[in-house]
Design a protein around this motif. Structure first.
Motif, short mmCIF file in Angstrom:
data_model
loop_
_atom_site.label_atom_id
_atom_site.label_comp_id
_atom_site.label_asym_id
_atom_site.label_seq_id
_atom_site.Cartn_x
_atom_site.Cartn_y
_atom_site.Cartn_z
N ARG A 81 59.33 53.67 -34.31
CA ARG A 81 58.23 54.16 -33.49
C ARG A 81 57.80 55.57 -33.90
N ALA A 84 55.69 55.54 -36.98
CA ALA A 84 54.36 55.00 -36.71
C ALA A 84 53.51 56.01 -35.94
N ALA A 85 54.16 56.80 -35.09
CA ALA A 85 53.40 57.75 -34.27
C ALA A 85 53.01 58.99 -35.05
N LEU A 162 59.99 49.90 -32.98
CA LEU A 162 58.67 49.55 -32.48
C LEU A 162 58.42 48.09 -32.81
N PRO A 164 55.87 44.72 -31.72
CA PRO A 164 55.77 44.32 -33.12
C PRO A 164 55.42 45.48 -34.04
N VAL A 165 55.73 45.34 -35.31
CA VAL A 165 55.47 46.41 -36.27
C VAL A 165 53.98 46.47 -36.55
N PRO A 166 53.35 47.62 -36.30
CA PRO A 166 51.90 47.72 -36.56
C PRO A 166 51.63 47.81 -38.05
N PRO A 167 50.44 47.38 -38.48
CA PRO A 167 50.12 47.44 -39.91
C PRO A 167 49.96 48.88 -40.40
N ASP A 168 49.61 49.78 -39.49
CA ASP A 168 49.45 51.17 -39.91
C ASP A 168 49.85 52.07 -38.75
N GLY A 169 50.16 53.31 -39.07
CA GLY A 169 50.59 54.24 -38.04
C GLY A 169 49.44 55.06 -37.49
N ARG A 170 49.76 55.88 -36.50
CA ARG A 170 48.74 56.68 -35.84
C ARG A 170 48.34 57.86 -36.70
N GLN A 592 41.87 59.21 -35.27
CA GLN A 592 42.71 59.21 -34.08
C GLN A 592 42.43 60.38 -33.15
N TRP B 73 44.38 52.10 -34.14
CA TRP B 73 45.27 53.13 -34.68
C TRP B 73 46.12 53.75 -33.58
N TYR B 79 49.71 49.04 -28.70
CA TYR B 79 50.47 47.86 -29.13
C TYR B 79 51.39 47.37 -28.02
#
Lengths: 660, 178
Positions: A81, A84-85, A162, A164-170, A592, B73, B79
């Motif tokens: 997480r 990704a953040a 995290l 599900p795993v997101p395709p891209d981070g923030r 973002q 994003w 999510y």
């Protein structure tokens, strides 16, 4: 690390590995602390060896945890997480490394790692040399480490998965994509954690009842190192604020800045007052109080920054870890002050103040002012809480309050900086006062008169500059006399000054640090007195003038960067008829972020900086609003940092004086 | 009072400061600033969903409406709440509740990928230009507004919506006489 589900459907990947390391390190630190206390209270010597191994093991484990996280950042492992953040696929390579401490959870790892490093050095240096104090010191350091590891394990886990795993981070906070953010937290945290060592020795001294000068002599260098890094952290923070935030200032009395400034003030007081104890055996109780307060304030600083109890313009993090920090702060303060109360009979000073006109009293006054400043900052910072508790509304006090109270205090401290190092111990004679101070005082007065004639009307600025001249005068006079005395013994000038600096490195290291502070003070006074700014909306080819500079708007360009969209303005800067530079301030639009981030462009100079901030613009590039600042002497702040560094290095060199 | 007991005033002096900090911690750091939007009529908007059908606030009068602002994003909060929203939609769509997702500051492709990932079936539209977000005073994603049958904003949730909050607010609004 690839995440593969095992046969029971459980996933073992970087998050789980990192978390496991954290938990093992926590258990090891807690066990080591218990073992160290047991051995300190007369338990088996083998327990101490266990505690030592635990300390080394904890540091190795935190290092491993950090590497796991760095690896996750470099490989865009968004199953964590925190990764990704704080990154996305567009984050440039080396900000993916600094993103490690871009937010709360990673900062705590960095913090724990540095504390682990310090603990390791303590083990390495003192296990043989300080057999009595050492077990207690180790116990305190391991307990503190255990606390930070507990924070990593429970309220702020950096390795949370995290799913599900997101395709891209923030993506990283765009304001943190700056080189200052590489060094600022590192320096600041080295300073914060560094104060743990003198604190641990103080607690050890109290626990054993060895309240003499021993713990102070041992920790002198540690204190200087911690103090130095904290100073550096503050200055780099100022630099970041200056060239990133785009308001043209370097200090705003923001709670986060105050959080770092408070322990700096009490740490500075401590650095000075221990000299009186070393020399005159006075102020034992006071010194212990100061180091406890300083350590408490480093924790409070983290609490303040990380809990969100007081809103801040750059509170990058909010979390529920406040309750952990508050509990630990309570344990630390109540525990160490209770120890202090228990030993209070042994803490009576052996010396008395002989005269008001003496070095002791100057140092005392210095302490009173520094602690008063720290208290003011503390009060101002928690004022919103006070009013909320009393009246139900949050009222903040701003820069005017802090300036009003602190500027007189700081000016007084500057004055004392000139007097302290030269005035005699015990009692200064009129003769010696005249000998040491007459010329510097005259120099200060002459400087004030000249500057006044040159048009400086601001009393505070005038006073500050006159004081700087006075203090410099005292130092030059003292150094010149000492060098002349050495020359009589046959050395040349070079050998005399060099020998003096190295042989009396403690004293002259302190002088050089003072010089650094003076340079910073000049920077502050100069930038307040002489800076100019203006704002104008310019059509293409039009220009605006400020303080002898002419800034012409040449056009706008838009570019797509790896993680943001950027609109850059081009401005030619000329001084008189001579072209000086082409500056390109920009606005960066991150997907973002709600509002664009200003990208300041500037030309730094020894005397003045030209500083441009792009405001609104017409989409077709025909018009742009530009804020132009000519900031005078701001570079002196950074220069002061360099001088400070030299002085600190000189002061921590091994003492070369032979015992008399 | 003897000197012996007076010395314990030293540690005791710390207590008021600790108490104040504890107070500061246990009260809401944001100071419970209520959104000025609450109680006001929800701003109207007309957007075209990703599926190509129009969605408008005005036509939804008489239903309980939940408006959710999100972006692809927005990690991790969007999510986290996405499965919650989709499930809530399936549970409530036949009970007089409409959920509208509004995608802001995003790219079309990334937004569609996000919706595919969570198999969204409720209407989602892109707020091109960001006007709707401004009208609702959104200052970050995710943000969710609960609007009653008369078209007034009744609750605003900043951050990820949990199943509990969603159901709590919606049930309360459904219980009100229309």
């Amino acid at each position: 690390v690839e995440s593969l589900p095992d046969e029971r459907g459980m996933t073992i990947g970087a998050p789980e590995i990192g978390y496991a390391i954290t938990v093992v390190a926590l258990a090891l630190a807690a066990w080591g602390a218990v073992a160290a206390v047991t051995s300190a209270r007369g338990g088996a010597a083998t327990l101490l060896a266990t505690a030592e191994r635990a300390a080394v093991g904890v540091w190795a484990l935190i290092t491993a945890a950090m590497l796991v996280l760095v690896h996750a950042f470099l490989t865009f492992d968004f199953s964590i997480r925190y990764v990704a953040a704080n990154t996305n696929r567009g984050t440039p390579f080396y900000y993916r490394i600094t993103a490690l401490w871009g937010a709360l959870e990673g900062s705590i790892i960095l913090w724990a790692w540095m504390l682990g490093l310090y603990t390791f050095i303590v083990v390495w240096r003192y296990r043989r040399r300080q057999p009595e104090l050492y077990p207690w010191v180790l116990a305190v350091m391991l307990t503190t480490l255990a606390f930070f590891l507990l924070v990593m394990a429970v309220p702020a886990p950096p390795f949370e998965r995290l799913s599900p795993v997101p395709p891209d981070g923030r993506g990283l906070n765009p304001l943190l994509e700056d080189s200052g953010m590489i060094t600022h937290p590192v320096a600041l945290y080295l300073g914060f954690t560094g104060f743990t060592v003198p604190f641990a020795f103080a607690v050890a001294a109290l626990a054993l009842g060895r309240t003499g000068e021993e713990w102070i002599t041992i920790t002198r260098r540690w204190t200087i190192i911690a103090w130095y890094f904290l100073s550096l952290g503050l200055l780099i923070g100022g630099w970041w604020s200056y060239h990133v935030l785009g308001w043209g200032g370097y200090w705003a009395w923001d709670p986060v800045e105050n959080a770092a400034f408070m322990p700096w003030l009490t740490g500075t007081a401590f650095l000075h007052s221990v000299m009186i104890q070393e020399r005159r055996r006075m102020l034992k109780l006071w010194n212990l109080t100061l180091i406890i307060l300083t350590f408490g304030l480093t924790l409070f600083g983290t609490f303040l920054t990380r809990s969100g109890i007081i809103g801040s313009v750059h509170a990058f993090t909010q979390g529920s870890i406040g309750v952990f920090f508050l509990s630990f702060l309570a344990v630390v303060l109540l525990g160490s002050f209770s120890l202090l109360a228990w030993r209070v009979e042994r803490l009576r000073g052996q010396g008395d103040l002989d005269s008001i006109v003496s070095r002791e009293s100057v140092f005392l006054l210095n302490n009173v002012f520094l602690v008063a400043a720290s208290f003011t900052v503390f009060f101002g910072t928690i004022f919103p809480l006070l009013t909320e508790a009393a009246r139900g509304t949050k009222v903040s006090v701003g820069a005017p309050f802090f300036n009003l109270v602190n500027i007189p205090l700081f000016l007084s401290l500057l004055f004392l900086m000139g007097v302290g190092p030269l005035i005699a111990w015990r009692r200064a004679s009129l003769e010696s006062l005249k000998r040491n101070f007459l010329k510097p005082v005259l120099a200060g007065l002459v400087a004030a008169a000249v500057l006044y004639a040159a048009g400086i009307a601001n009393v505070l600025v005038l006073t500050c500059m006159a004081l700087v001249v006075f203090v410099t005068g005292t130092m030059v006079l003292d150094f010149w006399r000492a060098a002349r005395a050495r020359r009589r013994t046959g050395d040349g000038w070079m050998a005399a000054t060099g020998g003096l600096l190295l042989r009396q490195n403690r004293r002259y290291g302190g002088f050089v640090v003072h010089l650094g502070v003076l340079v910073v003070a000049l920077g502050v006074a100069g930038s307040q007195a002489w800076s100019h700014q203006t704002e104008a909306t310019l059509g293409k080819g039009e220009s605006v003038e400020l303080a002898g500079y002419r800034v012409r708007f040449d056009g706008l360009a838009a570019t797509e960067e790896s993680n943001h969209f950027k609109v850059t303005g081009t401005f030619s800067v000329a001084h008189g008829a001579r072209p000086v530079d082409v500056l390109q301030p920009a606005k960066k639009f991150y997907p973002q972020e709600q509002s664009p981030i200003a990208y300041v462009d500037y030309r730094l100079g020894f005397i003045e900086d030209v500083y441009l901030v792009l405001g609104d613009f017409a989409r077709d590039g025909s018009q742009a609003t530009i804020k132009v600042q000519v900031n005078r002497m701001v570079s002196w702040l950074w220069l002061g940092g360099v001088v400070l560094t030299l002085g600190a290095v000189l002061a921590v060199l091994p003492d070369r004086r032979r015992p008399a | 009072v003897s000197r012996g007991s007076l010395k314990w005033l030293i540690p005791a002096a710390v207590l008021p400061v600790l108490a104040l900090l504890a107070y500061g911690f246990w009260t809401d750091p944001r100071g419970e600033v209520r959104s000025p939007q609450i109680g006001r009529p929800a701003a109207n908007f007309t957007l075209t969903t990703f599926a190509g059908t129009p969605v408008s606030m005005e036509t939804l009068r008489g239903r309980v409406v939940v408006v959710n602002f999100w972006a692809s994003w927005c990690v991790p909060a969007c999510y986290e709440e996405a499965p919650v929203l989709e499930q809530a939609w399936r549970d409530y769509k036949d009970r007089g509740v409409t959920l509208v997702g509004i995608n802001i500051q995003d790219k079309d492709e990334a937004a569609r990928k996000f919706m595919d990932q969570f198999k969204f079936t409720f209407p989602n539209a892109m707020d091109t230009g960001g006007k709707v977000a401004v009208d609702y005073g959104v200052y970050g994603v995710p943000e969710t507004f609960f609007i009653d049958r008369k078209g007034r904003i009744r609750e605003r949730k900043v951050g990820a919506v949990t199943d509990e909050t969603f159901r709590g607010h919606v049930e309360r609004l459904l219980a009100e006489p229309s």
